[in-house]
Design an enzyme around this catalytic site. Structure first.
Site, PDB file in Angstrom:
ATOM      1  N   SER A  49       0.862  -1.187   0.000  1.00 42.16           N
ATOM      2  CA  SER A  49       0.000   0.000   0.000  1.00 42.16           C
ATOM      3  C   SER A  49       0.901   1.240   0.000  1.00 42.16           C
ATOM      4  O   SER A  49       2.117   1.142   0.176  1.00 42.16           O
ATOM      5  CB  SER A  49      -0.851  -0.003   1.274  1.00 42.16           C
ATOM      6  N   ASP A  80      -1.046  -1.378  -4.072  1.00 46.63           N
ATOM      7  CA  ASP A  80      -2.412  -1.525  -3.560  1.00 46.63           C
ATOM      8  C   ASP A  80      -2.992  -0.150  -3.248  1.00 46.63           C
ATOM      9  O   ASP A  80      -2.366   0.670  -2.603  1.00 46.63           O
ATOM     10  CB  ASP A  80      -2.362  -2.389  -2.281  1.00 46.63           C
ATOM     11  N   ASP A 102      -7.019   3.642  -7.486  1.00 40.86           N
ATOM     12  CA  ASP A 102      -8.315   3.555  -6.805  1.00 40.86           C
ATOM     13  C   ASP A 102      -8.977   4.928  -6.814  1.00 40.86           C
ATOM     14  O   ASP A 102      -8.733   5.745  -5.926  1.00 40.86           O
ATOM     15  CB  ASP A 102      -8.141   3.057  -5.361  1.00 40.86           C
ATOM     16  N   GLY A 179     -10.466  -4.892   6.890  1.00 40.72           N
ATOM     17  CA  GLY A 179     -10.282  -4.971   8.329  1.00 40.72           C
ATOM     18  C   GLY A 179     -10.793  -6.260   8.949  1.00 40.72           C
ATOM     19  O   GLY A 179     -11.209  -7.193   8.254  1.00 40.72           O
ATOM     20  N   SER A 210     -10.681  -9.576   1.692  1.00 48.05           N
ATOM     21  CA  SER A 210     -10.926 -11.029   1.653  1.00 48.05           C
ATOM     22  C   SER A 210     -10.200 -11.825   2.721  1.00 48.05           C
ATOM     23  O   SER A 210     -10.016 -13.042   2.586  1.00 48.05           O
ATOM     24  CB  SER A 210     -10.577 -11.551   0.259  1.00 48.05           C
ATOM     25  N   ASN A 251      -7.483 -10.035  -2.250  1.00 51.34           N
ATOM     26  CA  ASN A 251      -6.613  -9.227  -1.381  1.00 51.34           C
ATOM     27  C   ASN A 251      -6.681  -9.675   0.081  1.00 51.34           C
ATOM     28  O   ASN A 251      -7.781  -9.793   0.644  1.00 51.34           O
ATOM     29  CB  ASN A 251      -7.037  -7.749  -1.458  1.00 51.34           C
TER      30      ASN A 251
HETATM   31  O1  TD3 Z   1      -8.366  -5.499   0.493  1.00 45.73           O
HETATM   32  C1  TD3 Z   1      -7.393  -5.418   1.248  1.00 45.73           C
HETATM   33  C2  TD3 Z   1      -7.227  -6.331   2.456  1.00 45.73           C
HETATM   34  O2  TD3 Z   1      -8.439  -6.632   3.042  1.00 45.73           O
HETATM   35  P1  TD3 Z   1      -8.451  -7.380   4.474  1.00 45.73           P
HETATM   36  O3  TD3 Z   1      -8.478  -6.313   5.521  1.00 45.73           O
HETATM   37  O4  TD3 Z   1      -9.700  -8.232   4.468  1.00 45.73           O
HETATM   38  O5  TD3 Z   1      -7.222  -8.224   4.585  1.00 45.73           O
HETATM   39  N1  TD3 Z   1      -6.371  -4.541   0.990  1.00 45.73           N
HETATM   40  O6  TD3 Z   1      -6.433  -3.786  -0.124  1.00 45.73           O
HETATM   41  C3  TD3 Z   1      -5.240  -4.380   1.932  1.00 45.73           C
HETATM   42  C4  TD3 Z   1      -5.146  -2.945   2.456  1.00 45.73           C
HETATM   43  C5  TD3 Z   1      -6.353  -2.526   3.249  1.00 45.73           C
HETATM   44  C6  TD3 Z   1      -6.076  -2.400   4.749  1.00 45.73           C
HETATM   45  O7  TD3 Z   1      -5.928  -3.661   5.327  1.00 45.73           O
HETATM   46 NA    NA Z   2      -5.224  -3.739  -4.963  1.00 44.46          NA
HETATM   47 ZN    ZN Z   3      -8.385  -3.127  -0.459  1.00 42.65          ZN
END
Ligand code: TD3
Ligand code: NA
Ligand code: ZN
Length: 305
Positions: A49, A80, A102, A179, A210, A251
């Site tokens: 990220s 990400d 995004d 989360g 996910s 993800n």
């Molecule tokens: O879609 C996700 C991860 O989702 P998850 O929080 O279910 O692991 N991400 O894009 C990761 C960054 C978001 C903060 O965690």
């Molecule tokens: Na992504």
């Molecule tokens: Zn995400």
């Protein structure tokens, strides 16, 4: 070997299996992801990220790129939740082989405009692009989208968006959220919507939010001194069903956050005298590998490399 997101996701959609895209923030997380993929002969995506880039920068990106290059399975390095054209291009300059722009918090037209700009630049450099249409519930890192504003992806709009942007893969809002608290008990996943979108599109689809938040890990987290409310994640069978209908990139971040913290807390509580970082971060790698293995088996990517 280091490849683009398309190299991994186009076969995944065609083969009706999912590929985990796991967030990394350090060496041990990166090793757990890539070594587990090699052990299971699974393609994998490692994602950072913007927060991870702030935290680890080119140092961390180089660790991922070097492990990916030497890996015996296909590995992509993915940005990400890229929040701007500049952020996406900076990631490509850093060596990323897949980027997400995004712009899902904009209206349709602005999302198309912003996404198309990144697609044109990324494609000129042989890099594949993820974009997003529709908004997840929960906290999207820099955006708080509360339930009433969260809206799921409209299938017809998705067709238009793909045509107008040239995006390589598309993140859709289908009931998941980021989360550890995805809903009371089993989060609602709109399978009819996924199946409708899959029937109208042919590019790989992406499921954010996910993590499964395995109860066994949550219990170990609490037992080792962690504090967490009633955490819930997406059910394995919901994920399996979705990979049969277009979902190719999945993800996962929260599961690795919980797993690594369980490893560290258990190491510290088991031996208060310990202060060798290898004895503290090593166990984190172990627990993360177990969680990653489970996910790869659920998604059906084992043996696909
Ligand atoms: O879609 C996700 C991860 O989702 P998850 O929080 O279910 O692991 N991400 O894009 C990761 C960054 C978001 C903060 O965690
Ligand atoms: Na992504
Ligand atoms: Zn995400």
């Amino acid at each position: 070997m280091l490849v683009t997101g398309n190299d991994i996701l186009i076969p995944a959609r065609a083969g009706q299996y999912g590929v985990g895209s796991f967030n990394t923030n350090n060496m041990e997380i990166t090793q757990a992801i890539i070594h587990t993929a090699e052990r299971l002969r699974s393609p994998v995506m490692v994602q950072m990220s913007e927060g991870a880039i702030k935290y680890g920068g080119q140092d961390l990106a180089n660790i991922v790129i070097d492990l990916a290059r030497r890996a015996t399975v296909p590995v992509a390095l993915h940005l990400d939740h890229g929040s701007s054209y500049e952020s996406a291009l900076k990631a490509i300059k850093m060596g990323f082989t897949s980027v997400m722009i995004d712009a899902s918090h904009h209206g349709f037209e602005d999302n198309v405009k912003e996404t198309r700009r990144v697609v044109e630049a990324a494609h000129a450099m042989g890099i594949s692009v993820e974009s997003e249409l529709g908004r997840l519930g929960g906290i999207e890192e820099h955006i708080v989208v509360d339930e009433k504003d969260a809206f799921l992806t409209d299938p017809e709009e998705a067709v238009q968006f793909i045509e107008q942007t040239g995006t390589d893969y598309l993140a859709i809002a289908i009931g998941t959220s980021h989360g550890a608290f995805k809903g009371k008990g089993r989060p609602y996943i709109d399978h009819a919507r996924i199946e409708k979108i899959a029937s109208l599109t042919s590019i790989p689809l992406v499921a954010h939010g996910s993590s499964g938040v395995p109860q066994e890990i949550v219990e170990r987290f609490r037992a080792a001194g962690g504090q967490i409310g009633d955490a819930a994640g997406i059910a394995d069978e919901d994920l399996q069903r979705a990979t049969g209908f277009g979902i190719a990139k999945v993800n996962v971040d929260t599961d690795l956050r919980l797993a690594s913290t369980v490893g560290i807390r258990e190491a510290l509580t088991a031996n208060p005298k310990e202060f060798d970082p290898r004895k503290i971060f090593g166990p984190a790698r172990e627990v993360m590998s177990q969680v990653i293995e489970h996910k790869m088996r659920v998604l059906g990517s084992v043996g696909k490399a």
